[in-house]
Scaffold this motif. Sequence first.
Motif, mmCIF file in Angstrom:
data_model
loop_
_atom_site.group_PDB
_atom_site.id
_atom_site.type_symbol
_atom_site.label_atom_id
_atom_site.label_comp_id
_atom_site.label_asym_id
_atom_site.label_seq_id
_atom_site.Cartn_x
_atom_site.Cartn_y
_atom_site.Cartn_z
ATOM 1 N N LEU A 134 -17.450 -22.503 -21.097
ATOM 2 C CA LEU A 134 -18.231 -22.324 -22.250
ATOM 3 C C LEU A 134 -19.756 -21.917 -22.045
ATOM 4 O O LEU A 134 -20.257 -21.018 -22.798
ATOM 5 C CB LEU A 134 -18.248 -23.673 -23.007
ATOM 6 C CG LEU A 134 -18.939 -23.811 -24.189
ATOM 7 C CD1 LEU A 134 -18.367 -22.971 -25.601
ATOM 8 C CD2 LEU A 134 -19.071 -25.040 -25.140
ATOM 9 N N VAL A 135 -20.357 -22.635 -21.070
ATOM 10 C CA VAL A 135 -21.702 -22.247 -20.790
ATOM 11 C C VAL A 135 -21.837 -21.098 -19.540
ATOM 12 O O VAL A 135 -22.944 -20.856 -19.151
ATOM 13 C CB VAL A 135 -22.487 -23.519 -20.198
ATOM 14 C CG1 VAL A 135 -22.384 -24.315 -21.423
ATOM 15 C CG2 VAL A 135 -21.956 -24.193 -18.987
ATOM 16 N N GLY A 136 -20.833 -20.576 -19.371
ATOM 17 C CA GLY A 136 -20.958 -19.573 -18.446
ATOM 18 C C GLY A 136 -21.439 -19.747 -17.011
ATOM 19 O O GLY A 136 -22.302 -19.176 -16.304
ATOM 20 N N LEU A 169 -27.130 -19.189 -26.437
ATOM 21 C CA LEU A 169 -25.943 -20.116 -26.022
ATOM 22 C C LEU A 169 -25.805 -21.215 -26.986
ATOM 23 O O LEU A 169 -24.843 -21.547 -27.323
ATOM 24 C CB LEU A 169 -26.248 -20.666 -24.496
ATOM 25 C CG LEU A 169 -25.154 -21.610 -24.285
ATOM 26 C CD1 LEU A 169 -23.679 -21.129 -23.968
ATOM 27 C CD2 LEU A 169 -25.617 -22.459 -22.885
ATOM 28 N N LEU A 170 -26.945 -21.654 -27.506
ATOM 29 C CA LEU A 170 -26.978 -22.613 -28.601
ATOM 30 C C LEU A 170 -26.305 -22.110 -29.966
ATOM 31 O O LEU A 170 -25.647 -22.772 -30.386
ATOM 32 C CB LEU A 170 -28.236 -23.157 -28.756
ATOM 33 C CG LEU A 170 -28.825 -24.264 -27.600
ATOM 34 C CD1 LEU A 170 -30.424 -24.337 -28.041
ATOM 35 C CD2 LEU A 170 -28.047 -25.233 -27.357
ATOM 36 N N GLN A 195 -30.216 -25.945 -17.427
ATOM 37 C CA GLN A 195 -30.124 -26.237 -18.855
ATOM 38 C C GLN A 195 -28.700 -26.014 -19.320
ATOM 39 O O GLN A 195 -28.243 -26.725 -20.245
ATOM 40 C CB GLN A 195 -31.168 -25.410 -19.582
ATOM 41 C CG GLN A 195 -31.449 -26.001 -20.900
ATOM 42 C CD GLN A 195 -31.811 -27.385 -20.994
ATOM 43 O OE1 GLN A 195 -31.148 -28.472 -20.611
ATOM 44 N NE2 GLN A 195 -33.158 -27.704 -21.450
ATOM 45 N N ARG A 196 -28.036 -24.888 -18.654
ATOM 46 C CA ARG A 196 -26.714 -24.635 -19.291
ATOM 47 C C ARG A 196 -25.775 -25.853 -18.893
ATOM 48 O O ARG A 196 -24.892 -26.541 -19.828
ATOM 49 C CB ARG A 196 -26.246 -23.577 -18.487
ATOM 50 C CG ARG A 196 -26.435 -22.120 -19.105
ATOM 51 C CD ARG A 196 -26.282 -20.950 -18.189
ATOM 52 N NE ARG A 196 -26.921 -19.790 -18.900
ATOM 53 C CZ ARG A 196 -26.470 -19.077 -19.677
ATOM 54 N NH1 ARG A 196 -25.016 -19.446 -20.091
ATOM 55 N NH2 ARG A 196 -27.054 -17.982 -20.291
ATOM 56 N N VAL A 197 -26.236 -26.392 -17.688
ATOM 57 C CA VAL A 197 -25.478 -27.617 -17.330
ATOM 58 C C VAL A 197 -25.583 -28.948 -18.371
ATOM 59 O O VAL A 197 -24.986 -29.609 -18.702
ATOM 60 C CB VAL A 197 -25.695 -28.211 -15.808
ATOM 61 C CG1 VAL A 197 -25.171 -29.405 -15.328
ATOM 62 C CG2 VAL A 197 -25.438 -27.093 -14.790
ATOM 63 N N GLY A 198 -26.813 -29.077 -18.590
ATOM 64 C CA GLY A 198 -27.437 -29.815 -19.693
ATOM 65 C C GLY A 198 -26.750 -29.820 -20.793
ATOM 66 O O GLY A 198 -26.459 -30.780 -21.541
ATOM 67 N N ILE A 199 -26.567 -28.531 -21.271
ATOM 68 C CA ILE A 199 -25.785 -28.465 -22.629
ATOM 69 C C ILE A 199 -24.301 -28.839 -22.464
ATOM 70 O O ILE A 199 -23.869 -29.164 -23.378
ATOM 71 C CB ILE A 199 -26.084 -26.852 -23.070
ATOM 72 C CG1 ILE A 199 -27.616 -26.765 -23.476
ATOM 73 C CG2 ILE A 199 -25.038 -26.462 -24.303
ATOM 74 C CD1 ILE A 199 -27.884 -25.177 -23.555
#
Lengths: 344, 228
Positions: free
Chosen positions: A129-131, A184-185, A149-153
């Motif tokens: 999902l977050v690539g 991404l959001l 931040q992708r991991v955070g999301i």
Amino acid sequence: MSLIRLNHVKKSFAGKEGQVDAVVDVNLAVEKGEIFGIVGYSGAGKSTLIRLLNGLETATAGEVLVGDQNVAQLKGKELRAYRKNAGMVFQHFNLLWSRTVEENILLPLEIAGYPAAERQKRAIELIQLVGLEGRENAYPSQLSGGQKQRVGIARAVANQPAILLCDEATSALDPQTTDEVLELLVDINRKLQLTIVLITHEMHVIRKICHKVAVMEKGRIVETGTVGEVFRNPQEEVTKRFVHQELLPEEYNETSQEYLIENYAQGDIIQLHFQGEQAKKPVISQAIKKYDIDINVLQGKLQQTQDGSFGTLVVQIVGNQNERAKAIEFFKEKGVGMEVLHHE
Amino acid sequence: MNKSFTEIYFDWSQLDAAAFKQAFIDTMVMTIISMVLVAILGLGLGLLLYYLSKSNRKSAKLSYTLVSIVSNVFRSTPFIILIVLIIPLTRLLLGTFLGATAAIPALVLSAIPFYARLVEIAFREVDQGVIEAAESMGASQFQLIGKVLLPESKPALLSGLTVTTITMIGFTAMAGAIGAGGLGGLAYQDGFQRNRLTVTLFATVFLLLIVFLIQWLGDSAVKRSDKR
């Protein structure tokens, strides 16, 4: 009924120099599926406000209603259960350095007590999902800010929450990465029908992804509306400053306005505000064809938002007084916002 | 009769392999058992101190001060005095105050407050943001300790344990002087008191080797656990 409702919410802290009122009588409604932005300068109380939504702070007074629960009154087990339904993304990522990307994403699933096989399956989906495919086994120290931040999301949406809270999620990132994370959001908002509440001090973030915006100052919400309304017609001084920061050309300020008036003394100088539909119509060329005038573009900036395009143009209108007046009337008819800076 | 330095320090006839072996084992037993106890109990006390210092309640602040005072007392009392002072307690616990195991209560008592303080500092250095993130996920207090606090402070906990263990080895030598045996006992009683300095020298070398070994093991464990 709105998914999130804040009724007369107040939060005070006992400080060393007496009581500090971080949030003062805030009323707010956020609809399901919306991206709701709260903008304000630092110290405006937005960090406290967003923490009231997942009970990291407890309201001193008022109701914080999310769905059918009053978060302000949840405690212990109920509060922990509720928090699984409200993911949070942080400015400084707050990843565990001791865990890999995958293990960081597994953490909320472990906390929620999913069986191991299900956790693993979910983690793989989230990484996609977050690539972040291929980076599963990297440690946070090996990632760039955007990747962190992708991991955070991914971690924040792991438990399939109803709401996602973003605390200055892009403020530690460079402009390019900021835009990637914002995309991404938006992507997640659409794919997962997730309601997002974000706080920021950058109007850029609001313009890019928010549907609605609330402007916060000294613990109060001073203005709220759709991003379109607020950009077109800011009411409060602080809102105007935020909107200008985003809509006017970088070099625009009072001095440059004087400069324009001095150097283009002929005719009228007007500032046109375009918003949504009007920004797409060729009103300027229509005005030139219709009336016996010339229009000289002096300065401008146009931007795209979730709600259409926005922009400001500073133009000089040259021609006889009658025709000029008609042209100005024509812009008004077309719904273009305007401000006359100089009138010959 | 004047002996040369070589004759004093390298008189091989003084060295008794069996005695050295026994002393080595005694030192290791004292150190390892104490280390395990200190690791567990010190972690518990450190955790208590951490939570008490974080809480805003009056009762917590008072308890923190009390625990601090008690642990400072045990930490600051010279070890050689502590071991003598608690002989009745040691007798009560183990039935004797002589031998390797009899040194353990004193070792543990002096090392726990020391390690607990290092543990408290290690926990305080865990990023507050990470703790907030775990709270925002709905973590319980136990999950917070097990999944965040301990793993995120692991390098500091390990290096603290290494320092504590090395300090304890020094203390075992002191305990040896008053009857606990081990390499310290060998150095003092067989070596110094019987004027056989070769024994003292070699017992010291063995002690140093143990210290170096533990330092090396500790350092490499810290390095392995740190992914920052």
